[in-house]
Design a protein around this motif. Sequence first.
Motif, PDB file in Angstrom:
ATOM      1  N   THR A 187      20.132 120.368  34.544  1.00  0.00           N
ATOM      2  CA  THR A 187      18.844 121.025  34.329  1.00  0.00           C
ATOM      3  C   THR A 187      17.819 120.526  35.334  1.00  0.00           C
ATOM      4  O   THR A 187      17.040 121.310  35.888  1.00  0.00           O
ATOM      5  CB  THR A 187      18.337 120.785  32.899  1.00  0.00           C
ATOM      6  N   ALA A 210      11.596 122.089  34.064  1.00  0.00           N
ATOM      7  CA  ALA A 210      12.823 121.533  33.473  1.00  0.00           C
ATOM      8  C   ALA A 210      12.600 121.188  32.006  1.00  0.00           C
ATOM      9  O   ALA A 210      13.446 121.473  31.143  1.00  0.00           O
ATOM     10  CB  ALA A 210      13.268 120.299  34.251  1.00  0.00           C
ATOM     11  N   GLU A 213      12.496 124.332  29.835  1.00  0.00           N
ATOM     12  CA  GLU A 213      13.819 124.880  29.546  1.00  0.00           C
ATOM     13  C   GLU A 213      14.477 124.142  28.387  1.00  0.00           C
ATOM     14  O   GLU A 213      15.063 124.764  27.490  1.00  0.00           O
ATOM     15  CB  GLU A 213      14.711 124.796  30.790  1.00  0.00           C
ATOM     16  N   GLU A 214      14.372 122.808  28.389  1.00  0.00           N
ATOM     17  CA  GLU A 214      15.004 122.041  27.320  1.00  0.00           C
ATOM     18  C   GLU A 214      14.233 122.165  26.010  1.00  0.00           C
ATOM     19  O   GLU A 214      14.829 122.109  24.924  1.00  0.00           O
ATOM     20  CB  GLU A 214      15.158 120.580  27.741  1.00  0.00           C
TER      21      GLU A 214
END
Length: 264
Positions: A187, A210, A213-214
């Motif tokens: 990621t 990043a 996204e997580e």
Amino acid sequence: MVEQTQVAQSKRIQRRTGKTFHVATRLLPKRIRHATYVLYGFFRIADEVVDAEETAPPAEQRAELERLRRGALGEEPTDEPVLDAFAAVRAEHGIADEDVHSFVDAMESDIDTDRYETYEELETYMDGSAAAVGRMMTAIMDLDDETAAAALPHATKLGEAFQMTNFLRDVREDVVERDRIYLPLETLRKHDVTEEQVLDFEYDERFRAAMDEELRRAEALYREGVEGIRYLPEDCQFAVLLAAVLYADHHREIRKHDCDVLST
């Protein structure tokens, strides 16, 4: 038979180290609440073998975790109140030996694993560190076989969601105290973030992307997890939902800081 002194000691551990879960646990019915204190106490004792500020050498950590494993499975007697209580709860509620093994194995992996290349690798770790915890919680609620089968996949996802929130909240702490990065490296690379950038606490828009996204991945896990709350006993449902809501609220705080978990 779990003694009140054992429950009280476990409760003190939870109150000290898991304030959010402690608030929710207090709303569980007594038959579940006391066993929950015991489970949490055991989890923290094992976790602190590898996460204490001053840890023993790796060989000693592994030996201690193996001792905890044997005690938890009732394979050898112990005079430690929380460990003895966990063994009793495990036997009374039929907690699967595989889940105990998975949990302790995950703690052992923290001794020498500090990076995860892919989310799939992280998910394998979380099966022990978090999903197994969700399955043990389901076990102490004594569901019938059909209901348990329906609830377990959701309990697994909710456990993973809690764990992911910890990882996302504690990026800086994990680097400072343990030299660990739990964000999947794939990621980070996808967003042109390097390990060195994280280790040096260099926040920018790439790191924010990043993290976002997580965060979205974790929120999907919460959605899957809470869908299974309807399978739990009615007098347990609100407490589990409250735990999920309170824990997921960390994401609001993270976003309020524009995902900068490197500065604070």
